[in-house]
Design a protein around this motif. Structure first.
Motif, short mmCIF file in Angstrom:
data_model
loop_
_atom_site.label_atom_id
_atom_site.label_comp_id
_atom_site.label_asym_id
_atom_site.label_seq_id
_atom_site.Cartn_x
_atom_site.Cartn_y
_atom_site.Cartn_z
N LYS A 30 -1.96 -57.17 -3.09
CA LYS A 30 -0.89 -57.21 -4.09
C LYS A 30 0.01 -55.99 -3.96
N PRO A 31 1.34 -56.20 -4.05
CA PRO A 31 2.26 -55.06 -4.00
C PRO A 31 1.93 -54.04 -5.09
N THR A 32 1.89 -52.77 -4.70
CA THR A 32 1.48 -51.70 -5.61
C THR A 32 2.40 -50.50 -5.44
N ARG A 33 2.85 -49.98 -6.56
CA ARG A 33 3.65 -48.75 -6.52
C ARG A 33 2.73 -47.56 -6.83
N ILE A 34 2.80 -46.53 -6.01
CA ILE A 34 2.03 -45.31 -6.25
C ILE A 34 2.86 -44.37 -7.12
N ILE A 35 2.30 -44.00 -8.26
CA ILE A 35 2.91 -42.98 -9.13
C ILE A 35 1.88 -41.87 -9.24
N SER A 36 2.12 -40.83 -8.47
CA SER A 36 1.10 -39.81 -8.22
C SER A 36 1.59 -38.43 -8.65
N GLY A 37 0.65 -37.51 -8.75
CA GLY A 37 0.99 -36.13 -9.05
C GLY A 37 0.07 -35.18 -8.31
N ALA A 38 0.66 -34.09 -7.79
CA ALA A 38 -0.13 -33.10 -7.07
C ALA A 38 -0.94 -32.26 -8.06
N LEU A 39 -2.23 -32.13 -7.74
CA LEU A 39 -3.17 -31.37 -8.56
C LEU A 39 -4.19 -30.78 -7.58
N HIS A 40 -4.02 -29.52 -7.27
CA HIS A 40 -4.87 -28.88 -6.26
C HIS A 40 -6.16 -28.40 -6.90
N TYR A 41 -7.26 -29.02 -6.57
CA TYR A 41 -8.55 -28.67 -7.17
C TYR A 41 -8.89 -27.19 -7.02
N PHE A 42 -8.44 -26.58 -5.92
CA PHE A 42 -8.77 -25.19 -5.63
C PHE A 42 -7.90 -24.22 -6.42
N ARG A 43 -6.91 -24.72 -7.15
CA ARG A 43 -6.08 -23.87 -8.00
C ARG A 43 -6.42 -24.03 -9.48
N VAL A 44 -7.49 -24.77 -9.75
CA VAL A 44 -7.90 -25.06 -11.12
C VAL A 44 -9.39 -24.75 -11.25
N HIS A 45 -9.80 -24.11 -12.33
CA HIS A 45 -11.22 -23.87 -12.53
C HIS A 45 -11.96 -25.20 -12.58
N PRO A 46 -13.09 -25.33 -11.88
CA PRO A 46 -13.76 -26.65 -11.81
C PRO A 46 -14.18 -27.20 -13.17
N GLY B 117 0.86 -41.33 -17.25
CA GLY B 117 1.22 -42.58 -16.61
C GLY B 117 0.96 -42.61 -15.12
N LEU B 118 0.30 -41.60 -14.59
CA LEU B 118 0.00 -41.59 -13.16
C LEU B 118 -1.16 -42.53 -12.86
N ASN B 119 -1.09 -43.18 -11.71
CA ASN B 119 -2.22 -43.98 -11.25
C ASN B 119 -2.93 -43.34 -10.06
N THR B 120 -2.41 -42.17 -9.62
CA THR B 120 -2.92 -41.50 -8.42
C THR B 120 -2.73 -40.00 -8.59
N VAL B 121 -3.62 -39.21 -7.98
CA VAL B 121 -3.38 -37.78 -7.83
C VAL B 121 -3.43 -37.44 -6.35
N GLU B 122 -2.77 -36.37 -6.01
CA GLU B 122 -2.73 -35.90 -4.61
C GLU B 122 -3.26 -34.49 -4.57
N THR B 123 -4.00 -34.17 -3.51
CA THR B 123 -4.45 -32.80 -3.31
C THR B 123 -4.49 -32.44 -1.84
N ALA C 13 14.90 -47.46 -7.48
CA ALA C 13 15.08 -47.91 -6.09
C ALA C 13 13.83 -48.59 -5.54
N GLY C 14 12.79 -48.66 -6.36
CA GLY C 14 11.56 -49.30 -5.92
C GLY C 14 10.62 -48.40 -5.16
N ALA C 15 10.93 -47.10 -5.09
CA ALA C 15 10.11 -46.18 -4.32
C ALA C 15 8.86 -45.76 -5.08
N SER C 16 7.87 -45.30 -4.34
CA SER C 16 6.72 -44.62 -4.92
C SER C 16 7.00 -43.12 -4.94
N VAL C 17 6.22 -42.40 -5.75
CA VAL C 17 6.52 -41.00 -5.94
C VAL C 17 5.24 -40.19 -6.12
N ASN C 18 5.30 -38.95 -5.65
CA ASN C 18 4.25 -37.97 -5.92
C ASN C 18 4.92 -36.71 -6.46
#
Length: 585
Positions: free
Chosen positions: A16-32, A46-52, A265-270
Motif C-alpha cells: 500500500k502507498p505510504t507517506r513517511i513523516i519522520s523526525g530526526a532523534l539521535h539516541y546518542f544525544r539524549v539520556h537513555p 503526528g510522526l510515523n517514523t523516527v530517523e537516527t 506535493a506528495g513528498a515524504s519528509v524527515n
C-alpha cells in the motif's frame, strides 16, 4: 512479516502507498532514560517514523572494541521506537556529519599518517568493514523484514558534497548487504545535479536535503531520479550554533509553510531535527571552510522539541500542518517537564592543573610535540612541557595549533594561540632553565568538508627565535573520571586563576532537569556526578548547559568545573530555564 519497498511513485508498506513523516532523534544525544519520553512526543506530533544516525566513534572507541551499552544501546532504542508504533530510518554512516566530532569517524583512524578517509583506501575500507560487521548483528533483528521497525538504511551520508568515488559507495553498500541488510537502501544529498549524481548509486533511492523552496528542490530531485518516491531526508527548519556566532532560530510560521508545500506535493519528509538534544562532553564538531569554527554543545537546533525535550511553538505549528495530510493522535500537546528550583552551588575545593599534571598523566618523552592521535588520545587536552636551555627575549612560534594553546612560563600565563584566528606566534621572555608549558585544547574535529582529517594538539615544530625547541614531555589529558578523581583537591583559597579543577556538592531532594549557568566564569568544562555536560565560554552564544534529570540523584551531587582562565566568584547557578544566547549577529 511486513514488506517495505520502493515503488514507482510511492513507498509501499505491505503493497500500500505510504507517506513517511519522520523526525530526526539521535539516541546518542539524549539520556537513555529519556528515550521513551522523546519517542512518545514524536508520535504525538503526528510522526510515523523516527530517523537516527549511528556514531562510529562512540560505538568503537578502539579498533578492537564495539560497545552498545547504556546510552549506546541501539537495539533498546529500536525496540522502544517499535513499541511506540514508530518506524525507523537508520543512517549508520560510516560518516554521519551531524555537527558531531569528526563526523562520527573514530579518532584512531588518524593515527595512520596517510589514511584517505571516505575512500577506497584499503586501510580505511578495512576499518569500515570491521565496524559494520560488528554493528549489523545488533541491527538486523530489528529490520522490518524480521518484524522490527527499521524500514530502510542509508549508504554513507551526503557523499556528493565530498567526493566522486562510486566504487567506495558501492563497497559500503556491499558491506551492508553482506551484513544482512535486506531492506531498501537510500542516499541523501543536497538536490543539485552534481551532488545527486556523485552521491547516488544505481538502484538505490536518492533523497534530498534542504530547508526552503520545496517545489524547486523536489523538481531537481525528480530530474535526477525519474521514478521513485520523493523525500526530503533533511528538512532544515532550524540550524546549529557555533562559538562566537548567534543562536539560530526560524519563525514557526515560515517553517510550517515550507512543510505544507512539501506535503502538498506528495513528498515524504524527515524533520532535521525533531529533537536535537545535546552533544555532551567533548563531542561537538567543527567546520573549516578556510576558517576553523567549533560548534557549541547544545544541539537545540530550534526544533519542535527543545534541548530539554519540551514542545516548542514549532511542535504545534508542524502538528497542525501534518493533520491536513495524515492522522494525528487526538491527545493534548505534552506539558513542560519539571525543573529544579534556582540553586546556588559553591565550589569550595580546588586543584591547580599544571602542578598536578604528573599525578594525572604520565608524560611521554619526544623530541617534538606528539599529536593526540600519536598519543592514542581522542578528546580533551594535551599538556606539552619542556625546559628552555637558555634565556629568551624574543618570539615563540608554534607551527600549527589544533585548536587552542595556552602558553605558560614557570606557571605564569604568557598568551593564547587560537587556530580560529590563525595565531602562531607571541612574544616570549624567560630565563634559562624556565619551564615552558603549552596546554592545548581539542575544540572539536571538523565534521564536514575537505578538512575532515583534523589531527589535534601541536602539529609541526615549536621554535624560539628560529631555533626548534626539543625535549618535550607530552601529557594526555582526556579528563576521564579516573583523572578527575586523581586530582589533589584541597580547600580553596582565593578566586580561581589559571587552569584548575574546582569541586563542590549540591544536595537535591527530587531530581529533575536543570541548567548550569556560570556567569562569573570564563571558559572550561563541567561534569556532574562524573557525567560530562560540555563546554562553557563567555564568547557565547550558549550561556547554559543542560543537565538531564536522570544524571542527578537524591542527596549529594558532585559538580566539577575545569576553569582554564579565571573566575570572579566560586559560585555557579542551577537555573530552571536555558539561555542559548543572542539571535542576531
Amino acid at each position: 512479516m511486513p514488506e517495505f519497498a520502493i515503488g514507482d511513485d510511492d513507498f509501499l508498506l505491505d503493497g500500500k502507498p505510504t507517506r513517511i513523516i519522520s523526525g530526526a532523534l539521535h539516541y546518542f544525544r539524549v539520556h537513555p532514560d529519556q528515550w521513551e519520553d522523546r519517542l512518545r512526543k514524536a508520535r504525538l506530533m503526528g510522526l510515523n517514523t523516527v530517523e537516527t544516525y549511528v556514531p562510529w566513534n562512540l560505538h568503537q572507541p578502539t579498533p578492537d572494541d564495539l560497545t552498545a551499552e547504556d546510552g549506546l544501546d541501539l537495539p533498546r532504542f529500536l525496540r522502544l521506537a517499535g513499541a511506540e508504533g514508530l518506524h525507523v530510518l537508520l543512517r549508520p554512516g560510516p560518516y554521519i556529519c551531524a555537527e558531531w566530532e569528526f563526523g562520527g569517524l573514530p579518532a584512531w583512524l588518524l593515527a595512520e599518517p596517510g589514511v584517505r578517509l571516505r575512500s577506497t583506501d584499503p586501510t580505511y575500507l578495512a576499518a569500515v568493514e570491521r565496524f559494520l560487521a560488528r554493528l549489523l548483528p545488533l541491527v538486523v533483528p530489528h529490520l522490518v523484514t524480521r518484524g522490527g521497525p527499521v524500514l530502510a538504511v542509508q549508504v554513507e551520508n551526503e557523499f556528493g558534497a565530498y567526493g566522486r568515488d562510486q566504487e567506495y559507495l558501492e563497497r559500503v553498500a556491499e558491506f551492508l548487504r553482506a551484513g544482512g541488510v535486506d531492506v531498501p537502501l537510500f542516499t541523501s544529498d543536497q538536490p543539485s545535479e552534481e551532488m545527486l549524481a556523485a552521491g547516488g548509486l544505481p538502484g538505490v533511492l536518492r533523497t534530498g536535503n534542504f530547508g526552503s523552496r520545496a517545489a524547486e528542490n523536489l523538481a531537481r530531485l525528480r530530474e535526477g531520479q525519474p521514478t521513485g518516491p520523493l523525500m526530503c531526508m533533511e528538512f532544515w527548519h532550524g540550524w546549529f550554533d557555533r562559538w562566537g556566532g548567534p543562536h539560530h532560530v526560524r519563525e514557526p510560521e515560515d517553517a510550517a509553510s515550507t512543510l505544507d508545500e512539501l506535503l502538498a506535493a506528495g513528498a515524504s519528509v524527515n524533520f532535521y531535527m525533531f529533537h536535537g538534544g545535546t552533544s555532551f562532553g567533548f563531542l561537538n564538531g567543527a567546520n573549516d571552510n578556510g576558517r576553523y569554527l567549533p560548534t557549541v554543545n547544545s544541539y537545540d537546533y530550534d526544533a519542535p522539541l527543545s534541548e530539554s525535550g519540551d514542545p516548542t511553538p514549532k511542535f504545534a505549528a508542524f502538528r497542525e500542518v501534518i493533520a491536513r495530510y495524515a492522522p494525528v493522535p487526538d491527545e493534548p500537546v505534552p506539558a513542560r517537564g519539571p525543573r529544579l528550583p534556582e540553586t546556588a552551588v559553591s565550589l569550595d575545593e580546588s586543584a591547580a592543573l599544571l602542578p598536578a599534571v604528573d599525578l594525572l598523566a604520565e608524560g611521554v618523552a619526544a623530541d617534538r610535540p606528539l599529536t593526540m592521535e600519536e598519543l592514542g588520545q581522542a578528546y580533551g587536552f594535551v599538556l606539552y612541557r619542556t625546559t628552555l636551555p637558555a634565556a629568551v627575549d624574543g618570539v615563540l612560534v608554534v607551527e600549527d595549533v589544533h585548536d587552542r594553546a595556552q602558553v605558560f612560563v614557570d606557571g605564569a600565563p604568557v598568551g593564547v594561540l587560537e587556530r580560529e584566528h590563525r595565531e602562531r606566534a607571541l612574544a616570549l621572555r624567560a630565563p634559562a632553565g624556565a619551564r615552558l608549558d603549552l596546554l592545548v585544547e581539542n575544540q572539536g574535529r571538523v565534521n564536514y568538508g575537505e578538512g575532515l582529517a583534523d589531527r589535534k594538539g601541536v602539529l609541526g615544530g615549536v621554535f624560539v627565535d628560529g631555533t626548534e625547541v626539543t625535549g618535550w614531555s607530552c601529557h594526555p589529558l582526556p579528563l576521564s573520571a579516573e583523572q578527575l578523581a586523581a586530582a589533589p583537591y584541597s580547600p580553596a583559597t582565593g578566586l580561581p586563576a589559571g587552569p584548575g579543577l574546582h569541586r563542590g556538592t549540591v544536595r537535591i531532594e527530587q531530581p529533575a532537569d536543570t541548567f548550569v549557568s556560570l556567569p562569573d566564569w570564563t571558559k572550561g568544562v563541567v561534569w556532574i556526578n562524573g557525567f560530562a555536560l560540555g563546554r562553557y565560554w563567555r564568547r557565547g552564544p550558549q550561556r547554559t548547559l543542560y543537565v538531564p534529570g536522570p544524571v542527578l540523584r537524591p542527596g549529594g551531587n558532585e559538580i566539577v568545573v575545569l576553569e582554564l582562565e579565571a573566575a570572579t566568584s566560586r559560585t555557579l547557578m542551577l537555573v530552571p530555564e536555558p539561555d542559548l544566547g543572542h539571535t542576531q549577529e
